[in-house]
Design a protein around this motif. Sequence first.
Motif, PDB file in Angstrom:
ATOM      1  N   VAL A 144      12.287 -20.922  64.773  1.00  0.00           N
ATOM      2  CA  VAL A 144      13.035 -21.913  64.002  1.00  0.00           C
ATOM      3  C   VAL A 144      12.626 -21.818  62.536  1.00  0.00           C
ATOM      4  CG1 VAL A 144      13.361 -24.399  63.634  1.00  0.00           C
ATOM      5  CG2 VAL A 144      13.346 -23.472  65.956  1.00  0.00           C
ATOM      6  N   ASN A 145      13.625 -21.820  61.642  1.00  0.00           N
ATOM      7  CA  ASN A 145      13.358 -21.770  60.204  1.00  0.00           C
ATOM      8  C   ASN A 145      13.162 -23.147  59.585  1.00  0.00           C
ATOM      9  OD1 ASN A 145      13.489 -18.956  59.972  1.00  0.00           O
ATOM     10  ND2 ASN A 145      15.718 -18.982  59.686  1.00  0.00           N
ATOM     11  N   LEU A 153      20.040 -38.069  64.294  1.00  0.00           N
ATOM     12  CA  LEU A 153      20.296 -36.652  64.537  1.00  0.00           C
ATOM     13  C   LEU A 153      19.229 -35.785  63.889  1.00  0.00           C
ATOM     14  CD1 LEU A 153      24.148 -36.461  63.812  1.00  0.00           C
ATOM     15  CD2 LEU A 153      23.037 -36.652  66.042  1.00  0.00           C
ATOM     16  N   GLU A 154      18.973 -34.648  64.519  1.00  0.00           N
ATOM     17  CA  GLU A 154      18.113 -33.630  63.942  1.00  0.00           C
ATOM     18  C   GLU A 154      18.873 -32.312  63.918  1.00  0.00           C
ATOM     19  OE1 GLU A 154      13.571 -34.569  64.858  1.00  0.00           O
ATOM     20  OE2 GLU A 154      14.777 -34.561  66.678  1.00  0.00           O
ATOM     21  N   LEU A 155      18.740 -31.597  62.814  1.00  0.00           N
ATOM     22  CA  LEU A 155      19.387 -30.298  62.660  1.00  0.00           C
ATOM     23  C   LEU A 155      18.316 -29.226  62.797  1.00  0.00           C
ATOM     24  CD1 LEU A 155      22.183 -28.937  61.790  1.00  0.00           C
ATOM     25  CD2 LEU A 155      21.096 -28.720  59.542  1.00  0.00           C
ATOM     26  N   VAL A 156      18.473 -28.360  63.779  1.00  0.00           N
ATOM     27  CA  VAL A 156      17.513 -27.291  64.038  1.00  0.00           C
ATOM     28  C   VAL A 156      18.151 -25.972  63.618  1.00  0.00           C
ATOM     29  CG1 VAL A 156      16.150 -26.096  65.792  1.00  0.00           C
ATOM     30  CG2 VAL A 156      16.533 -28.564  65.977  1.00  0.00           C
ATOM     31  N   LEU A 157      17.565 -25.302  62.637  1.00  0.00           N
ATOM     32  CA  LEU A 157      18.076 -24.005  62.178  1.00  0.00           C
ATOM     33  C   LEU A 157      17.334 -22.902  62.927  1.00  0.00           C
ATOM     34  CD1 LEU A 157      18.423 -24.587  58.318  1.00  0.00           C
ATOM     35  CD2 LEU A 157      20.176 -24.775  60.105  1.00  0.00           C
ATOM     36  N   ILE A 158      18.026 -22.318  63.914  1.00  0.00           N
ATOM     37  CA  ILE A 158      17.460 -21.242  64.727  1.00  0.00           C
ATOM     38  C   ILE A 158      17.419 -19.964  63.891  1.00  0.00           C
ATOM     39  CG2 ILE A 158      17.636 -19.965  66.886  1.00  0.00           C
ATOM     40  CD1 ILE A 158      17.251 -22.933  67.338  1.00  0.00           C
ATOM     41  N   ALA A 159      16.278 -19.282  63.874  1.00  0.00           N
ATOM     42  CA  ALA A 159      16.166 -18.037  63.116  1.00  0.00           C
ATOM     43  C   ALA A 159      17.005 -16.952  63.769  1.00  0.00           C
ATOM     44  CB  ALA A 159      14.708 -17.608  63.033  1.00  0.00           C
ATOM     45  N   ASP A 214      21.624 -16.163  57.744  1.00  0.00           N
ATOM     46  CA  ASP A 214      20.518 -16.758  58.492  1.00  0.00           C
ATOM     47  C   ASP A 214      20.149 -18.074  57.823  1.00  0.00           C
ATOM     48  OD1 ASP A 214      18.367 -17.112  60.197  1.00  0.00           O
ATOM     49  OD2 ASP A 214      17.029 -15.810  59.057  1.00  0.00           O
ATOM     50  N   GLY A 215      20.265 -19.200  58.510  1.00  0.00           N
ATOM     51  CA  GLY A 215      19.983 -20.506  57.920  1.00  0.00           C
ATOM     52  C   GLY A 215      18.499 -20.686  57.669  1.00  0.00           C
ATOM     53  N   ALA A 262      21.694 -20.427  53.404  1.00  0.00           N
ATOM     54  CA  ALA A 262      21.716 -19.266  54.300  1.00  0.00           C
ATOM     55  C   ALA A 262      21.666 -17.988  53.482  1.00  0.00           C
ATOM     56  CB  ALA A 262      22.967 -19.284  55.177  1.00  0.00           C
ATOM     57  N   MET A 263      21.142 -16.925  54.093  1.00  0.00           N
ATOM     58  CA  MET A 263      21.081 -15.648  53.406  1.00  0.00           C
ATOM     59  C   MET A 263      21.250 -14.514  54.411  1.00  0.00           C
ATOM     60  SD  MET A 263      17.005 -15.627  52.490  1.00  0.00           S
ATOM     61  CE  MET A 263      17.121 -14.085  51.611  1.00  0.00           C
ATOM     62  N   ARG A 264      21.819 -13.429  53.928  1.00  0.00           N
ATOM     63  CA  ARG A 264      21.982 -12.231  54.744  1.00  0.00           C
ATOM     64  C   ARG A 264      21.170 -11.128  54.100  1.00  0.00           C
ATOM     65  NH1 ARG A 264      27.813 -11.197  55.665  1.00  0.00           N
ATOM     66  NH2 ARG A 264      27.491 -12.662  57.382  1.00  0.00           N
TER      67      ARG A 264
END
Length: 500
Positions: A67-68, A78-84, A124-125, A141-143
């Motif tokens: 997770v990032n 609510l919780e926002l989880v940014l999966i790597a 990728d978030g 986010a970045m690629r």
Amino acid sequence: MPIGLRLAAVALTIAVAAALPASRAAGGAGSSTMVLGPDGLLYSWSPGGAELQPLPPVLAEIDNRAVNDLAVSGDGRLELVLIAAPPDTHAGRHPRQEGLAAVVATGNGPLPAHVLKKITFDGDGRRGVVSGDGRQAYVLAMRTPADAARNQLRFWIHEIDLEAGSVSASAQLDRPPSAIALDPRGARLYLAYTDRILTFTTRPLASSWHYRSPGANHGLYFRPGSEVLYAVRRDQIVMFDPKLLAAIPPERHRTMEDEATTTVRLPFSADSLLFSQDGRLAAVYGAGMDLAFLDPESSKVDLASGVFTHADGISAVRPFLFEEGPGALLIGTFPDKRVLSVRPPSPPSPNPPPAPPVPTPSPTPAPPPAPAPTPRPTASPAPTPSPSPADVPPHPAGPSPGSEPLEGSGTTLAGRLSGRIDLVKTLVIFGPGSIVHEQGRSAPGADGAWRLPLPPPGVYRLVPLGEASRPLRCEPNFYTVEVKDRGRNDLDFRVLGNVD
């Protein structure tokens, strides 16, 4: 020290015995809390637990996923989880929709925590923030394809409609920021870069102006219930108060190299803040084990550096929750995943209520003074500081020739308004040694006369404000007053109009 702040950094000798296991400090029922560890994995903590646990089975689909970032809505629902993104995501020439965000209901209601939906997006978030009402999220986010040249990398801000479960707007960036924050109204985003903090409007999602903020800007935060932006700049915490900045004359504002209105020095390098729910206290920390408590009202810092270094090999700590009050700070230790409870060394300052308006002096004669009065602190003109933008500027010259002392001037600050006095709703005094902390306020009388009780010794700033605390154009714009052992009755303002 910048802005006259006297930083009280007290090195605390807190033995391990002072860091009580959370099971002894945080009892009672309640929902579990997700914690993002320095290893990039999510853990769960339940009230009364002495250790961080794996996520419950209902969250198995995001358990043991790299997770990032983890962001929580202002209402806590609510919780926002940014999966790597997996390492092989970038192998293709034109990867798309590699980013993944999981929206998790926290379990504050009748149902336990569970994944509501999963949302994909380009890139990728890396960092995210959720609006106060839990309806929108904003993701950096970045690629970064392994074989891409620097000019082929791409960076975005994505606006995500959490109710619809889709990306509603996107904007490209020329380089990646290190942090993101959303103002309490959800109208403006703040992005941290070296030497500046860039802003984006949210309607539409578009680049706007920026704050000058020299150095490496890391975490960005808003104190609960406040529109003041906090930024962590390694060994500093700086604050940007939009009302105070609006009151600075445009010609001076244009020359400022640093637009921070308050600077607090830290005894170690940090990158993150964690506020208590009521905003009365904050934890300051970095990548290792250094930890400090910040009282936002007084700008006092109490240091607890290296207190968790002991024989079982702890290498990092992650503060994750203040008990209500605020009470003790709950901290996860790594790699052993214990949960400790550490109490602040001193109670935080209460949020001071606005001082009641001081009535206009009556024309009737005052009673005779009491015999042998004890000396009281009063004010004298502040010395002119060095011409640094971060310092409090000096006030204009003192009383005009022939001005007569007002009754009781030894124990008050007083003056008179002229010009558009109808625009002035209150006169506010900030300090001591701060242009953020409000010491008191007074409503002027119909004739423009005003009076404030003399505050404790220190350096203060006096500012007239209009409706809804808006700044006004005045001559002078403000006074800087150094309180010593005498009052002043010559603090007069000529009100020119509203700030354009």
